[in-house]
Design a protein around this motif. Structure first.
Motif, PDB file in Angstrom:
ATOM      1  N   VAL A  10      43.283  37.157  43.311  1.00 47.28           N
ATOM      2  CA  VAL A  10      42.853  36.192  42.842  1.00 47.28           C
ATOM      3  C   VAL A  10      42.758  34.810  43.575  1.00 47.28           C
ATOM      4  O   VAL A  10      41.676  34.029  43.516  1.00 47.28           O
ATOM      5  N   GLN A  11      43.961  34.410  43.832  1.00 48.30           N
ATOM      6  CA  GLN A  11      44.195  33.232  44.683  1.00 48.30           C
ATOM      7  C   GLN A  11      43.265  33.483  45.964  1.00 48.30           C
ATOM      8  O   GLN A  11      42.546  32.451  46.199  1.00 48.30           O
ATOM      9  N   LEU A  82      33.201  37.775  50.641  1.00 49.99           N
ATOM     10  CA  LEU A  82      34.475  38.040  50.459  1.00 49.99           C
ATOM     11  C   LEU A  82      34.918  38.191  49.095  1.00 49.99           C
ATOM     12  O   LEU A  82      35.458  39.181  48.617  1.00 49.99           O
ATOM     13  N   PRO A  83      34.829  36.879  48.158  1.00 54.63           N
ATOM     14  CA  PRO A  83      35.176  36.875  46.796  1.00 54.63           C
ATOM     15  C   PRO A  83      34.346  37.866  46.002  1.00 54.63           C
ATOM     16  O   PRO A  83      35.119  38.360  45.005  1.00 54.63           O
ATOM     17  N   GLU A  84      33.168  37.983  46.245  1.00 51.32           N
ATOM     18  CA  GLU A  84      32.514  39.073  45.444  1.00 51.32           C
ATOM     19  C   GLU A  84      32.990  40.444  45.702  1.00 51.32           C
ATOM     20  O   GLU A  84      33.177  41.286  44.688  1.00 51.32           O
ATOM     21  N   ASN A  85      33.313  40.714  46.802  1.00 49.39           N
ATOM     22  CA  ASN A  85      33.771  41.924  47.201  1.00 49.39           C
ATOM     23  C   ASN A  85      35.278  42.235  46.638  1.00 49.39           C
ATOM     24  O   ASN A  85      35.455  43.442  46.089  1.00 49.39           O
ATOM     25  N   ALA A  88      34.478  42.792  43.000  1.00 51.55           N
ATOM     26  CA  ALA A  88      34.092  44.209  42.674  1.00 51.55           C
ATOM     27  C   ALA A  88      35.043  45.169  42.629  1.00 51.55           C
ATOM     28  O   ALA A  88      35.296  46.174  42.199  1.00 51.55           O
ATOM     29  N   GLY A  89      36.076  45.151  43.865  1.00 46.30           N
ATOM     30  CA  GLY A  89      37.205  45.886  44.246  1.00 46.30           C
ATOM     31  C   GLY A  89      37.911  46.000  43.059  1.00 46.30           C
ATOM     32  O   GLY A  89      38.383  47.206  42.533  1.00 46.30           O
ATOM     33  N   LEU A  90      38.440  44.919  42.407  1.00 40.19           N
ATOM     34  CA  LEU A  90      39.418  44.965  41.550  1.00 40.19           C
ATOM     35  C   LEU A  90      38.686  45.664  40.120  1.00 40.19           C
ATOM     36  O   LEU A  90      39.351  46.195  39.530  1.00 40.19           O
ATOM     37  N   GLU A  91      37.411  45.148  39.877  1.00 37.29           N
ATOM     38  CA  GLU A  91      36.842  45.811  38.712  1.00 37.29           C
ATOM     39  C   GLU A  91      36.939  47.561  38.952  1.00 37.29           C
ATOM     40  O   GLU A  91      37.011  48.001  37.971  1.00 37.29           O
ATOM     41  N   ALA A  92      36.571  47.965  40.042  1.00 39.13           N
ATOM     42  CA  ALA A  92      36.297  49.287  40.191  1.00 39.13           C
ATOM     43  C   ALA A  92      37.648  50.002  40.216  1.00 39.13           C
ATOM     44  O   ALA A  92      37.877  51.230  39.755  1.00 39.13           O
ATOM     45  N   VAL A  97      41.828  40.773  35.679  1.00 39.97           N
ATOM     46  CA  VAL A  97      42.553  39.707  36.276  1.00 39.97           C
ATOM     47  C   VAL A  97      42.284  38.285  35.297  1.00 39.97           C
ATOM     48  O   VAL A  97      42.079  37.136  35.658  1.00 39.97           O
ATOM     49  N   THR A  98      41.706  38.585  34.231  1.00 38.49           N
ATOM     50  CA  THR A  98      41.494  37.444  33.165  1.00 38.49           C
ATOM     51  C   THR A  98      42.844  36.513  33.303  1.00 38.49           C
ATOM     52  O   THR A  98      42.490  35.111  33.289  1.00 38.49           O
ATOM     53  N   GLY A  99      43.720  36.784  32.900  1.00 34.21           N
ATOM     54  CA  GLY A  99      44.806  35.949  32.706  1.00 34.21           C
ATOM     55  C   GLY A  99      45.255  35.165  34.072  1.00 34.21           C
ATOM     56  O   GLY A  99      45.284  34.032  34.141  1.00 34.21           O
ATOM     57  N   GLU A 100      45.157  35.963  35.315  1.00 37.48           N
ATOM     58  CA  GLU A 100      45.277  35.344  36.596  1.00 37.48           C
ATOM     59  C   GLU A 100      44.427  34.050  36.803  1.00 37.48           C
ATOM     60  O   GLU A 100      44.612  33.146  37.346  1.00 37.48           O
ATOM     61  N   GLU A 101      43.065  34.530  36.374  1.00 36.07           N
ATOM     62  CA  GLU A 101      41.913  33.618  36.615  1.00 36.07           C
ATOM     63  C   GLU A 101      42.165  32.398  35.986  1.00 36.07           C
ATOM     64  O   GLU A 101      42.093  31.126  36.290  1.00 36.07           O
ATOM     65  N   GLU A 102      42.417  32.335  34.727  1.00 36.03           N
ATOM     66  CA  GLU A 102      42.768  31.212  33.838  1.00 36.03           C
ATOM     67  C   GLU A 102      43.890  30.359  34.292  1.00 36.03           C
ATOM     68  O   GLU A 102      44.074  29.252  33.957  1.00 36.03           O
ATOM     69  N   ASP A 103      45.074  30.891  34.606  1.00 30.86           N
ATOM     70  CA  ASP A 103      45.936  30.353  35.292  1.00 30.86           C
ATOM     71  C   ASP A 103      45.872  29.462  36.347  1.00 30.86           C
ATOM     72  O   ASP A 103      46.257  28.503  36.729  1.00 30.86           O
TER      73      ASP A 103
END
Length: 105
Positions: A10-11, A82-85, A88-92, A97-103
């Protein structure tokens, strides 16, 4: 399955969205990852881009290790979308990563 923390991925996503302003920080962040994390980050991006199917993740990982001929930061930063890839890779991979994004917000 993946050997890089979702918060690190996420970073990379957030830094890559900053464009030129975050380029030096993104390069330093990726460069600071260990080789295993770099290979997983690359494999996640490839799965997200569609270069490998999720069931071929192990092959993507082996390929990331064996074909690493340029610094990972240079390679990934040159990858279009890159960010979209990575998202999509994490989702697949089924990584939430909801908590990480919020942090990071």
């Amino acid at each position: 399955m993946i050997e890089i923390s979702p918060s690190k991925v996420v970073q990379v996503i957030f830094l890559s969205r900053e464009g030129p302003a975050g380029q030096a920080q993104l390069y330093a962040f990726i460069d600071g990852l260990n080789d295993e994390e770099k290979a997983h980050l690359t494999a996640i991006a490839w799965v997200g881009r569609g270069a490998f199917e999720i069931e071929d993740y192990a092959e993507a990982l082996r390929t990331a290790y064996t074909e690493a001929t340029t610094p990972t930061a240079d390679y990934l930063m040159g990858m279009p979308h890159l960010p979209e890839n990575l998202e999509a890779g994490l989702e697949a991979l089924g990584v939430d990563v909801t908590g990480e994004e919020e942090d990071l917000l």
